[in-house]
Design a protein around this motif. Structure first.
Motif, PDB file in Angstrom:
ATOM      1  N   THR A 129      45.282  38.045  47.575  1.00 58.88           N
ATOM      2  CA  THR A 129      45.894  37.748  48.543  1.00 58.88           C
ATOM      3  C   THR A 129      45.438  39.412  49.470  1.00 58.88           C
ATOM      4  O   THR A 129      45.113  38.957  50.736  1.00 58.88           O
ATOM      5  CB  THR A 129      47.502  37.537  49.036  1.00 58.88           C
ATOM      6  OG1 THR A 129      46.968  36.405  48.524  1.00 58.88           O
ATOM      7  CG2 THR A 129      47.784  36.703  50.770  1.00 58.88           C
ATOM      8  N   ALA A 153      41.523  32.079  60.684  1.00 64.95           N
ATOM      9  CA  ALA A 153      43.276  31.402  59.917  1.00 64.95           C
ATOM     10  C   ALA A 153      42.209  30.982  58.690  1.00 64.95           C
ATOM     11  O   ALA A 153      43.108  30.637  58.110  1.00 64.95           O
ATOM     12  CB  ALA A 153      43.039  30.380  60.618  1.00 64.95           C
ATOM     13  N   TRP A 157      44.157  31.794  55.011  1.00 70.31           N
ATOM     14  CA  TRP A 157      43.775  30.967  54.088  1.00 70.31           C
ATOM     15  C   TRP A 157      43.672  30.841  52.802  1.00 70.31           C
ATOM     16  O   TRP A 157      44.641  30.223  52.169  1.00 70.31           O
ATOM     17  CB  TRP A 157      43.741  28.939  54.670  1.00 70.31           C
ATOM     18  CG  TRP A 157      44.241  28.238  54.012  1.00 70.31           C
ATOM     19  CD1 TRP A 157      44.659  27.529  53.743  1.00 70.31           C
ATOM     20  CD2 TRP A 157      42.733  27.716  53.382  1.00 70.31           C
ATOM     21  NE1 TRP A 157      44.767  26.178  52.815  1.00 70.31           N
ATOM     22  CE2 TRP A 157      43.517  26.421  52.295  1.00 70.31           C
ATOM     23  CE3 TRP A 157      41.911  27.865  52.475  1.00 70.31           C
ATOM     24  CZ2 TRP A 157      42.354  25.793  51.445  1.00 70.31           C
ATOM     25  CZ3 TRP A 157      40.766  27.308  51.875  1.00 70.31           C
ATOM     26  CH2 TRP A 157      41.198  25.795  51.248  1.00 70.31           C
ATOM     27  N   GLN A 158      42.706  31.238  53.011  1.00 73.86           N
ATOM     28  CA  GLN A 158      41.853  31.422  51.328  1.00 73.86           C
ATOM     29  C   GLN A 158      42.213  32.347  50.479  1.00 73.86           C
ATOM     30  O   GLN A 158      43.077  32.776  49.511  1.00 73.86           O
ATOM     31  CB  GLN A 158      40.321  31.639  51.496  1.00 73.86           C
ATOM     32  CG  GLN A 158      39.900  30.622  52.269  1.00 73.86           C
ATOM     33  CD  GLN A 158      37.822  30.712  52.650  1.00 73.86           C
ATOM     34  OE1 GLN A 158      37.565  31.641  52.119  1.00 73.86           O
ATOM     35  NE2 GLN A 158      37.052  30.203  52.840  1.00 73.86           N
TER      36      GLN A 158
END
Length: 207
Positions: A129, A153, A157-158
């Motif tokens: 992350t 975004a 998200w990934q």
């Protein structure tokens, strides 16, 4: 199915590592379930064998435990054979301790691996992350504020996907490791209790 594969590809190498850890974890869980299925059982069998021992039927007591499948059955059966053969005192206690430790080591095998997987999977997810967020904000900086909001975004998200994947791997591993540890502790208590009752009965036949 295609959507799942797309998510795995989007997550990058960290997702691939987590998938491998997940497969290892599931394999270990299945193996340990099979191995530990009978370790807490056999109490009625040992109680019946002990009554036979107290009644003087030492051979019958040993035969009763020959088919036992739990660690406590095996250690108690050895203790009965040793006592019947005149092997007593500190040497017998040392040998019983050694055998009990061997049984515990066998039961604990691979449980530590589950604990390690449960510990590192969230960290790997968090690492993915953080790296993904760094990449997303680098792209935003290079675009000098003109980046598409949906693109940004999507990158975030990934990035968050790896954290979710890490938790999905860690939670089952942590739960399984805890349950296995509790079952192993019960098996250890059964060994100690069964051998203790046998030694007491051998020293005081009238009890």
């Amino acid at each position: 199915m295609t959507g799942t594969l797309d998510m795995l590809v989007s997550g990058g190498p960290i997702i691939a590592v987590l998938v491998v850890l997940s497969l290892i974890s599931l394999t270990v869980i299945v193996v340990k379930i099979i191995q530990l299925w009978h370790v807490g059982g056999g109490r009625a069998l040992r109680a019946a064998a002990l009554e036979q021992w107290k009644g003087g039927d030492r051979h019958g007591a040993q035969k009763a435990l020959e088919g036992g499948r739990s660690p406590a059955d095996r250690v108690t059966a050895y203790a009965m054979r040793a006592l019947a053969g005149g092997f007593k005192g500190a040497p017998l206690e040392a040998e019983l301790t050694r055998r009990g430790n061997e049984e515990l080591a066998q039961m604990n095998r691979l449980v530590r691996l589950l604990e390690i997987i449960a510990m590192i999977s969230p960290l790997l997810g968090l690492l993915g992350t953080v790296l993904g967020m760094i990449q997303s904000f680098q792209e935003l900086a290079l675009a000098e504020g003109a980046a598409n909001a949906s693109t940004l975004a999507g990158g975030i998200w990934q990035a968050l996907l790896t954290t979710a994947a890490g938790l999905l791997v860690a939670i089952p591993a942590a739960v399984a490791a805890g349950l296995f540890a509790a079952r192993i502790e019960t098996a250890a208590q059964n060994i100690e209790s069964a051998v203790g009752e046998l030694m007491l009965a051998d020293q005081n036949p009238n009890i």
